[in-house]
Design an enzyme around this catalytic site. Structure first.
Site, PDB file in Angstrom:
ATOM      1  N   ASN A   1       0.834  -1.191   0.000  1.00  0.00           N
ATOM      2  CA  ASN A   1       0.000   0.000   0.000  1.00  0.00           C
ATOM      3  C   ASN A   1       0.869   1.241   0.000  1.00  0.00           C
ATOM      4  O   ASN A   1       1.964   1.257   0.565  1.00  0.00           O
ATOM      5  CB  ASN A   1      -0.955   0.009   1.203  1.00  0.00           C
ATOM      6  CG  ASN A   1      -0.338   0.651   2.425  1.00  0.00           C
ATOM      7  OD1 ASN A   1      -0.294   1.880   2.535  1.00  0.00           O
ATOM      8  ND2 ASN A   1       0.165  -0.158   3.336  1.00  0.00           N
TER       9      ASN A   1
ATOM     10  N   ILE B   1      -0.854   4.564   0.579  1.00  0.00           N
ATOM     11  CA  ILE B   1      -2.000   5.452   0.770  1.00  0.00           C
ATOM     12  C   ILE B   1      -1.520   6.894   0.899  1.00  0.00           C
ATOM     13  O   ILE B   1      -2.164   7.819   0.400  1.00  0.00           O
ATOM     14  CB  ILE B   1      -2.798   5.052   2.038  1.00  0.00           C
ATOM     15  CG1 ILE B   1      -3.148   3.555   2.029  1.00  0.00           C
ATOM     16  CG2 ILE B   1      -4.048   5.925   2.193  1.00  0.00           C
ATOM     17  CD1 ILE B   1      -3.965   3.065   0.873  1.00  0.00           C
TER      18      ILE B   1
ATOM     19  N   LEU C   1      -1.036   8.377   3.870  1.00  0.00           N
ATOM     20  CA  LEU C   1      -1.597   8.955   5.091  1.00  0.00           C
ATOM     21  C   LEU C   1      -2.737   9.941   4.854  1.00  0.00           C
ATOM     22  O   LEU C   1      -2.859  10.942   5.552  1.00  0.00           O
ATOM     23  CB  LEU C   1      -0.491   9.602   5.939  1.00  0.00           C
ATOM     24  CG  LEU C   1       0.468   8.603   6.593  1.00  0.00           C
ATOM     25  CD1 LEU C   1       1.682   9.308   7.181  1.00  0.00           C
ATOM     26  CD2 LEU C   1      -0.235   7.782   7.669  1.00  0.00           C
TER      27      LEU C   1
ATOM     28  N   CYS D   1       6.242   5.477   8.496  1.00  0.00           N
ATOM     29  CA  CYS D   1       5.455   5.307   7.281  1.00  0.00           C
ATOM     30  C   CYS D   1       6.352   5.435   6.065  1.00  0.00           C
ATOM     31  O   CYS D   1       7.004   6.464   5.893  1.00  0.00           O
ATOM     32  CB  CYS D   1       4.326   6.331   7.190  1.00  0.00           C
ATOM     33  SG  CYS D   1       3.409   6.165   5.642  1.00  0.00           S
TER      34      CYS D   1
END
Lengths: 311, 265
Positions: free
Chosen positions: A75, A77, A79, A136
């Protein structure tokens, strides 16, 4: 070994967060709880960790953001989130009403951003703990930059520690040579608990179009594929820090969860399994209880880190 | 909360029949009435008994009778291949119904449905509901070649007119379905109170959106997107709209064509 006659006590105190059981949701896999509440009663959880919050709303990365990989998924994304102000206004009131510990996952573009978001959340009330996302892999500024540089980790944890008296968890990146170095730094700067691991940086290519499958090119690998790596890191970190650990990485069922507890995690977080099998956390709580009863283990302290030492 | 309408149940397969090349119709049995299953919504279906492939597969609701759900799907990878090998009597785990379906509340007299390839899947159910409301329905159904077309008996049975096109001309008009649609669209009187529904590959949807734009005719498109959860939590399936990224699984899969920005893949 304790008595097998009484029902095992699954409660655990995670660095100052009392939890009725050791099962949490991993950040980014259960939104702000609303969608999951349509499937099961959130009070079944030990804790709910909400999607990463930043000072300002984030658009996130362009699609495609996800793809399936062998026994896992990538993934990127980026955040996407509504921002801390909207979270406090719109989402937190409902979360306060729940009979479950709520942990707010936080990230920022710079250390001061992290501290400001944490200050706002602390002042808002109703949050049981903060989880710092310094790991992340999908944002260009912030995120993993903090979690893969020892000096940056030290700086951000120190600044945030001064900004809150709430229990502070630091979520570590596996994308480092020696995760124990970062664990020690976070503990030294006052973290109350450590979460590990975040996703592993990965990539997939569509050979027919000769393009990366993700618009962001690279993304975070999660799911069963990363479980042995996560388990190994929990085991390593548990041997060098005193603060409790939240183990995560490809946990799909109670057997997986128990392995992390035996390796030294005081709690576990369910991530990708929430997508595949939405009620998985509820089944995992039940499965841990059954394992403890069958093994004659009466409390979590007799399960956590109870790996046979002569291996 | 709508907890009672979200299911995570194993249901029995009544039939898993190949209708066209690599295209199957799956019929599942349920103990309860499926009144909350509405056209355009979807389900997430188990696609493995192991951890690989990992994720469920999203399928639109093809048709519903009180205690039966039908899914129309094409085998495109390991997940759908696994599903295609399930036999009647086997069980499949399913979550649904999910997402936002077609809007059936606006009063219309006529509906034009444009389906490209597997985009036919949600239209059987939609056409039935529209016909129940007394709406005149015209289906434009296109594919690359005749062997990819599934039978349209269910449409004809409820009084839907069907126009077909294939890229290679092996059935119906030669050419794309959007060409056939555009020809027809030009001839319809705007006063007829009609609406356009489209489902199919992105380039086809983009073309339909272009044809209907600024005509005053409402156009709803149903999107396909890679999904992990289908519930709205992972944020993986988003589409860019005038108000930012919106979840195909939650705010969609049906969107007003005017709201979509067609950037990206």
């Amino acid at each position: 070994m304790g008595s097998g006659n009484t029902s095992p006590d699954l409660s655990v105190n995670l660095g100052g967060i009392p939890m009725k059981n050791p099962v949490m949701t991993a950040s980014g896999t259960s939104g702000y709880g609303e969608e999951i509440a349509e499937i099961y009663d959130l009070s079944a959880l030990g804790a709910l960790t909400v999607k990463g919050l930043s000072l300002e709303p984030q658009r996130g990365n362009p699609p495609p953001r996800i793809c399936e990989t062998p026994a896992g998924m990538l993934n990127a994304i980026g955040l996407q989130n509504i921002g801390v102000h909207a979270f406090i206004e719109e989402k937190l009131p409902a979360l306060r009403e729940l009979d479950v510990a709520v942990i707010a996952n936080v990230y920022g573009h710079c250390a001061e951003d992290y501290a400001e978001v944490v200050r706002l959340l602390t002042a808002a009330g109703g949050i049981d703990g903060i989880e710092l996302n310094i790991s992340c892999p999908n944002v260009k500024k912030g995120g993993m930059v903090f979690g893969t540089d020892p000096m940056a980790t030290r700086e951000v944890v120190r600044l945030v520690r001064r900004a809150t008296s709430l229990p502070l968890l630091v979520k570590l990146s596996p994308n480092v040579t020696d995760i124990t170095e970062f664990a020690r730094i976070a503990e030294g700067e006052g973290a109350d608990a450590l979460s590990l691991i975040n996703t592993l940086l990965g990539m997939a290519i569509d050979i027919s179009t000769r393009r990366p499958k993700l618009a962001n090119v690279m993304g975070g690998l999660s799911g069963p594929a990363i479980q042995p790596v996560a388990l190994r890191m929990v085991y390593q970190v548990a041997r060098v820090v005193k603060v409790p650990l939240v183990g995560m990485g490809g946990i799909m069922n109670a057997a997986d969860a128990v392995a992390f507890l035996l390796a030294g995690a005081s709690a576990i977080a369910v991530g990708t399994a929430n997508f595949v099998d939405p009620p998985a956390p509820v089944h995992i709580v039940q499965g841990i209880r059954e394992y403890m009863a069958a093994q004659g283990i009466d409390s979590m302290e007799n399960l956590v880190g109870a790996l046979e030492k002569d291996v | 909360m709508s907890r009672h309408i979200i299911r995570n149940v194993s249901s029995e397969i009544l039939e898993n029949q190949e209708l066209a090349v690599q295209t199957y119709r799956l019929t599942l049995s349920f103990a309860e009435d499926l009144h909350h299953f509405t056209p355009g919504r979807f389900v997430m279906v188990q696609a493995s008994t192991t951890r690989d492939p990992l994720l469920r597969r999203a399928f639109s609701i093809h048709d519903v009778s009180p205690q039966q759900l039908r899914i129309l799907y094409r085998v495109v990878g390991r997940g759908t291949e696994w599903i295609s090998r399930r036999k009647s009597g086997d069980t499949l785990n399913l979550v649904g119904p999910l997402g936002t379906g077609f809007d059936l509340t606006s009063p219309i007299r006529k509906a034009l449905l444009i389906a490209g390839g597997m985009g036919i899947a949600p239209f059987t159910f939609l056409a039935k509901r529209l016909r129940e409301q007394g709406v005149e329905v015209l289906l434009f159904y296109g594919a690359r070649t005749a062997s990819e077309l599934v039978p349209v008996d269910a449409f004809k049975a409820c009084g839907v007119s069907v126009l077909t096109a294939t890229d290679d001309g092996s059935r119906g008009e030669p050419g794309t379905i959007t060409e056939l649609f555009q020809e027809h669209f030009r001839k319809v009187e705007p006063s007829e109170a009609f609406k356009v529904y489209a489902c199919g590959p992105r380039p086809m949807l983009l073309e339909v959106a272009r044809i209907t734009r600024n005509t005053g005719v409402a156009c709803e498109v149903s999107l396909e997107s890679m999904m992990a959860c289908g519930l709205g939590t992972c944020m993986g399936c988003v589409m860019e709209t005038r108000t930012g990224y919106r979840r195909v699984c939650r705010e969609g899969p049906v969107f007003d064509a005017e709201d979509l920005l067609w950037n990206g893949r």
